[in-house]
Write a protein that holds these residues in place. Structure first.
Motif, short mmCIF file in Angstrom:
data_model
loop_
_atom_site.label_atom_id
_atom_site.label_comp_id
_atom_site.label_asym_id
_atom_site.label_seq_id
_atom_site.Cartn_x
_atom_site.Cartn_y
_atom_site.Cartn_z
N SER A 521 0.82 -1.21 0.00
CA SER A 521 0.00 0.00 0.00
C SER A 521 0.86 1.26 0.00
CB SER A 521 -0.91 0.01 1.22
OG SER A 521 -1.80 -1.08 1.20
N LEU A 522 0.27 2.32 -0.51
CA LEU A 522 0.87 3.65 -0.42
C LEU A 522 0.43 4.26 0.91
CD1 LEU A 522 2.31 6.17 -1.47
CD2 LEU A 522 0.28 6.71 -2.78
N ASN A 523 1.40 4.51 1.79
CA ASN A 523 1.10 4.96 3.14
C ASN A 523 1.54 6.40 3.36
OD1 ASN A 523 0.24 2.29 4.05
ND2 ASN A 523 2.40 1.73 3.83
N TYR A 524 0.60 7.24 3.73
CA TYR A 524 0.89 8.62 4.09
C TYR A 524 0.89 8.77 5.60
CZ TYR A 524 -0.47 10.06 -0.69
OH TYR A 524 -0.58 10.23 -2.04
N LEU A 525 1.89 9.45 6.12
CA LEU A 525 1.87 9.93 7.49
C LEU A 525 1.79 11.45 7.43
CD1 LEU A 525 2.13 9.55 10.58
CD2 LEU A 525 4.61 9.77 10.26
N LEU A 526 0.63 12.00 7.78
CA LEU A 526 0.43 13.44 7.75
C LEU A 526 0.53 13.96 9.17
CD1 LEU A 526 -2.54 13.71 5.24
CD2 LEU A 526 -0.09 13.46 4.79
N THR A 527 1.51 14.82 9.38
CA THR A 527 1.71 15.36 10.71
C THR A 527 1.98 16.86 10.58
OG1 THR A 527 2.90 15.02 12.78
CG2 THR A 527 4.15 14.71 10.74
N SER A 528 2.48 17.47 11.66
CA SER A 528 2.53 18.94 11.68
C SER A 528 1.17 19.45 11.24
CB SER A 528 3.64 19.45 10.76
OG SER A 528 4.90 19.04 11.20
N ASP A 564 -3.32 8.73 20.01
CA ASP A 564 -2.13 8.79 20.86
C ASP A 564 -1.03 7.90 20.26
OD1 ASP A 564 -2.90 6.18 21.45
OD2 ASP A 564 -3.03 6.48 23.63
N ALA A 565 0.07 7.77 21.01
CA ALA A 565 1.24 7.08 20.47
C ALA A 565 0.99 5.60 20.22
CB ALA A 565 2.43 7.26 21.43
N ASN A 566 0.36 4.91 21.17
CA ASN A 566 0.16 3.47 20.99
C ASN A 566 -0.82 3.16 19.87
OD1 ASN A 566 2.01 2.68 22.93
ND2 ASN A 566 0.51 2.64 24.60
N THR A 567 -1.87 3.97 19.72
CA THR A 567 -2.77 3.73 18.60
C THR A 567 -2.08 4.04 17.28
OG1 THR A 567 -3.72 5.93 18.96
CG2 THR A 567 -4.93 4.05 19.85
N LEU A 568 -1.16 5.00 17.25
CA LEU A 568 -0.39 5.26 16.03
C LEU A 568 0.46 4.06 15.68
CD1 LEU A 568 0.66 6.98 13.72
CD2 LEU A 568 2.27 8.05 15.32
N LEU A 569 1.10 3.45 16.66
CA LEU A 569 1.89 2.24 16.39
C LEU A 569 1.01 1.15 15.78
CD1 LEU A 569 4.11 1.94 19.60
CD2 LEU A 569 4.88 2.58 17.31
N SER A 570 -0.16 0.93 16.36
CA SER A 570 -1.05 -0.12 15.88
C SER A 570 -1.51 0.15 14.45
CB SER A 570 -2.25 -0.25 16.81
OG SER A 570 -3.12 -1.26 16.38
N VAL A 571 -1.90 1.40 14.19
CA VAL A 571 -2.37 1.76 12.85
C VAL A 571 -1.25 1.63 11.83
CG1 VAL A 571 -3.08 3.73 11.46
CG2 VAL A 571 -4.30 3.21 13.56
N ALA A 572 -0.05 2.11 12.18
CA ALA A 572 1.08 2.04 11.25
C ALA A 572 1.44 0.59 10.94
CB ALA A 572 2.27 2.78 11.83
N ASP A 573 1.42 -0.26 11.95
CA ASP A 573 1.70 -1.69 11.75
C ASP A 573 0.72 -2.28 10.74
OD1 ASP A 573 2.97 -4.33 12.81
OD2 ASP A 573 0.80 -4.64 12.98
N HIS A 574 -0.55 -1.95 10.90
CA HIS A 574 -1.58 -2.45 9.98
C HIS A 574 -1.35 -1.92 8.57
CE1 HIS A 574 -5.50 -3.55 8.36
NE2 HIS A 574 -5.64 -2.29 7.98
N ALA A 575 -1.09 -0.62 8.45
CA ALA A 575 -0.93 -0.01 7.13
C ALA A 575 0.27 -0.58 6.40
CB ALA A 575 -0.81 1.50 7.27
N LEU A 576 1.39 -0.74 7.09
CA LEU A 576 2.61 -1.23 6.44
C LEU A 576 2.49 -2.69 6.03
CD1 LEU A 576 5.26 0.53 8.69
CD2 LEU A 576 4.82 0.99 6.27
#
Length: 792
Positions: A521-528, A564-576
């Motif tokens: 998948s094409l994964n975007y992390l949008l921050t700032s 939060d941080a832990n949900t970001l880890l979980s989501v990123a793991d799924h996306a990657l």
């Protein structure tokens, strides 16, 4: 580095004859697709009933593309190359289809379109025809990774395909119309990022046929010396091929190809075997041929070949105008199809003499079907990176910094296999992902200074201040079987709105083709993001990319707002780990409260939306009001509002619902992640007031939920284009997303509270007034806001 020896190519008469036969066959098939419905081999005089009722397609670029395909075949077969070609002129669909049919890869993919007369007729009929194939080089075409319906991205895709593919040659045909676009102009700088040791080679072929749809092209009209200066300034050494005499052009093209490939081989050999690190100019072929070459020279007394009139259909009135029909038949017969195909319609041996075999055929290369090559990404255990959460809302972490540690491990674990990259516009450290530099530096082949940091000739983090190039590189990388992440400021990812459109359309179509294997998948992390761009101001505040993406094909797009941080880890793991999706993850880089433990985060993200019982006051009963939230800052404001309600209205039953996966709000029949009405009503109720604090533009939530039973009771707060340089909390106040406004909304919308809780509402309004006065005097947020934590 020594120059490659001068080994001028001298084609034998036999080679010249077979190359020309292949090129003529491709030209015949390209023209036939545009015009013919029947009589594919012209075994009888051409008649109106043999012509398609609607003439669609583009002839002008086709002869030049056929020439390139023919000569790529020659060098691939002669040198045993693994090669991929990115066809920038997307209007050249007839050519790429024709050549894949000639080499047999099309029939291998679609057995009902055989390499015979019946298959040729089907090839012709299906082109730009209902139930058939598009006129562009679309996903349906074997060997393609680039559609080109929207111009400008071919060269970036080519470089992305070459990254970490040391044995691959990526040819890229750039149309002179495409060369006028901003993304293509920036793409010439990609050579400063290509590592000759670990990456493959890119051979740009700039096709100058002089015209776009109706106007001349800039590069074709530049004086030759000026064009050479431009290309040399970009870091390339031009090799010119020009003319309209087929014999001379074939000889020149063969020599140009061999010169370019010898030069590329010498560069790679010097880097890989001799350790040479200095930059050298890489070859670019400048091919000048007439637009509509070999087609009608003149139609209705007006010049066509070599002009813009050949761009699409040179002879438009063939079914009704006998003279046009006569000209079409003469044109098609000029290729002498009886010499090119046998009585059964099969290409003769001369036509196929230059064609490579098996997977070396351009239409059969697995690099154009990257799902065949992709490997599972080695994802570590999230527990190694999780932040401890003993009690919600008492500790803070920067979510993207926590994610950076995970990405560093992924980067380290892929060091040998080299199939994971991070791209971004000069923002990796700004977005708190700098831990990845412990595993890989930033790709860089240009000059360096002592003050530079993290630059690495072999690096796999790629930064350039062009979102277009980041997107294009990553698309090319993913479509050829690798993994990656695009990190970007939220407001400026809009620069690639059109590019992601094209990629989503590609994935949607590819998913419907059983022979195309799923790609990463094409994964975007949008921050700032919008709520923490208070220091940069209004220009940096735009959360609308989510709206844009959610308009697209639901089977492809996913949007996640981890709180939060832990949900970001979980989501990123799924996306990657996912395939064939475009995943948009919006997460903050500033300190954020930790709400969920890692185990809780996994469960919550798997649900996509859920009740946070610890935050509400339902006590097992029915809520009086639901506070919904999506996004890190909205979640904090909802929890602060819930705390205020608990303090000031202790008898009110409040439910808090957090949404991570925005598509969950859609009906199940509209999106694979959508909820049934039963599930939705269970979370949000069918008849209670719902106050929803959302990260982006509030009308998106209304649009997603407009068919739900409780939609009349839904009130959404979000960003409403009220931004400036101010304090963090003032951003939410200016947009009525703050905790005090949310409490006022509850008082306004829960039946009976308007009178009973009038004093509470007044206190909330007074707090907003105090806020305005405080920030103007002190320049910081109210202490009760700045020092807030969840301590209920």
């Amino acid at each position: 580095m020594p120059e490659a020896p001068d080994t001028r190519t001298v084609l034998s008469d036999e080679e010249l004859r077979t190359l020309d036969a292949h090129w003529r066959a491709a030209n015949y098939l390209a023209a036939g697709q545009i015009y013919l419905l029947a009589n594919p081999l012209l075994t009888e005089p051409l008649a109106p009933e043999h012509i398609k009722p609607r003439l669609l397609g583009h002839w002008g670029t086709s002869p030049g593309l056929n020439l390139v395909y023919t000569h790529l075949n020659r060098v691939i077969a002669a040198r045993g190359l693994d090669a991929l070609c990115v066809w920038g002129p997307g209007h050249g669909g007839p050519s790429v289809l024709a050549n894949s049919w000639l080499e047999g890869s099309y029939s291998d993919t679609y057995p009902d379109v055989g390499r015979d007369a019946a298959g040729m007729e089907r090839l012709f009929r299906q082109f730009s025809f209902p139930g058939g194939v598009p006129s562009h080089v679309a996903p349906e075409v074997p060997g393609s990774v680039h559609e080109g319906g929207e111009l400008g991205y071919s060269l970036a895709h080519a470089y992305g395909a070459a990254l970490d593919n040391p044995g691959l040659l990526v040819a890229c045909v750039i149309g002179d119309g495409e060369a006028e676009t901003g993304p293509l102009a920036a793409s010439w700088h990609s050579d400063k990022f290509l590592d000759p040791v670990h990456d493959g080679a890119v051979l740009p072929i700039l096709h100058l046929n002089g015209y776009k749809i109706a106007n001349p092209t800039v590069l074709a009209r530049l004086p030759g010396a000026e064009l050479d200066e431009l290309l040399r300034g970009y870091g390339h050494e031009p090799i010119h091929v020009s003319g309209d005499d087929p014999t001379a052009v074939h000889r020149a093209m063969a020599e140009a190809m061999d010169t370019a490939l010898d030069r590329i081989a010498a560069i790679q050999r010097a880097a890989r075997e001799e350790g040479v690190t200095g930059r050298v100019r890489t070859p670019v072929i400048v091919l000048r041929t007439p637009k509509g070459w070999t087609g009608p020279a003149e139609v209705d007394g007006k010049p066509v070949e070599g002009t813009w009139r050949s761009h699409q259909v040179p002879l438009a009135g063939v079914r009704d105008d006998p003279e046009h029909l006569r000209q079409l038949e003469a044109w098609l017969r000029s290729y002498r199809p009886e010499e090119l195909f046998d009585d059964a319609g099969r290409p003769v041996a001369d036509v196929l003499a230059c064609v490579p075999e098996g997977a070396r055929r351009l239409g059969a290369t697995p690099h154009a079907n990257g799902g065949l090559l992709v490997r599972e990404l080695p994802m570590p255990s999230l527990d190694d990176f999780a932040v401890p959460v003993d009690k919600p809302g008492t500790t803070l972490h920067e979510p993207t910094r926590v994610l950076g540690d995970l990405l560093e491990r992924v980067m380290r674990d892929t060091a040998d296999r080299r199939d994971f990259r991070i791209v971004g516009p000069d923002e990796t450290a700004s977005n708190r992902l700098q831990a990845v530099f412990d595993a890989s530096g930033k790709a860089w082949q240009a000059g360096t200074l002592d003050v530079d940091e993290h630059l690495d000739r072999h690096g796999r983090v790629m930064e350039i201040l062009s979102e277009h190039l980041c997107q294009g590189w990553l698309e090319g990388y993913l479509l050829t079987g690798r993994h990656g992440l695009f990190s970007c400021y939220e407001a400026f990812v809009h620069i690639v709105d059109s590019m992601v459109n094209q990629h989503i359309k590609w994935l949607k179509t590819a998913r419907e083709l059983p022979w195309r294997a799923p790609v990463a998948s094409l994964n975007y992390l949008l921050t700032s993001h919008v709520w923490r761009q208070d220091h940069n101001g209004f220009s940096h505040q735009d959360p609308g990319f989510v709206d844009h993406v959610l308009n697209k094909s639901p089977e492809v797009v996913r949007v996640y707002l981890p709180p939060d941080a832990n949900t970001l880890l979980s989501v990123a793991d799924h996306a990657l780990r996912s395939r064939d999706h475009v995943n948009v993850i919006v997460a903050g880089k500033q300190p954020c409260f930790d709400w969920l433990s890692m185990d809780e985060a996994r469960v919550h993200c798997a649900r996509g939306a859920g009740i946070w019982e610890w935050a509400g006051t339902e006590n097992g009963g029915e809520p009086d009001v639901v506070l919904g939230c999506a996004g890190d800052v909205p979640t904090q404001e909802v929890l602060a509002a819930a705390q205020l309600l608990r303090r000031h209205l202790p008898g009110l039953a409040v439910r808090v619902v957090n949404v991570v996966d925005i598509a969950r709000l859609l009906p199940r029949e509209e999106h694979p992640h959508g909820m049934t009405d039963f599930e939705y009503d269970g979370l949000f109720t069918a008849d209670k007031p719902v106050i929803f604090a959302y990260h982006g533009y509030p009308w998106l939530i209304h649009r997603l939920a407009y068919r739900r039973n409780g939609h009349p009771n839904l009130h959404v707060r979000g960003y409403k284009e009220s931004g400036t340089t101010t304090t963090p909390f003032d951003m939410v106040v200016r947009n009525d997303l703050d905790r005090y406004r949310l409490v006022m909304d509850v008082v306004d919308r829960v039946p009976g509270l308007a009178v009973r809780a009038a004093a509470v509402r007044q206190r909330m309004a007074d707090a907003r007034t105090r806020h305005h006065a405080w920030i103007r005097e002190h320049g910081t947020d109210l202490p009760e806001v700045a020092e807030w934590s969840w301590n209920a």
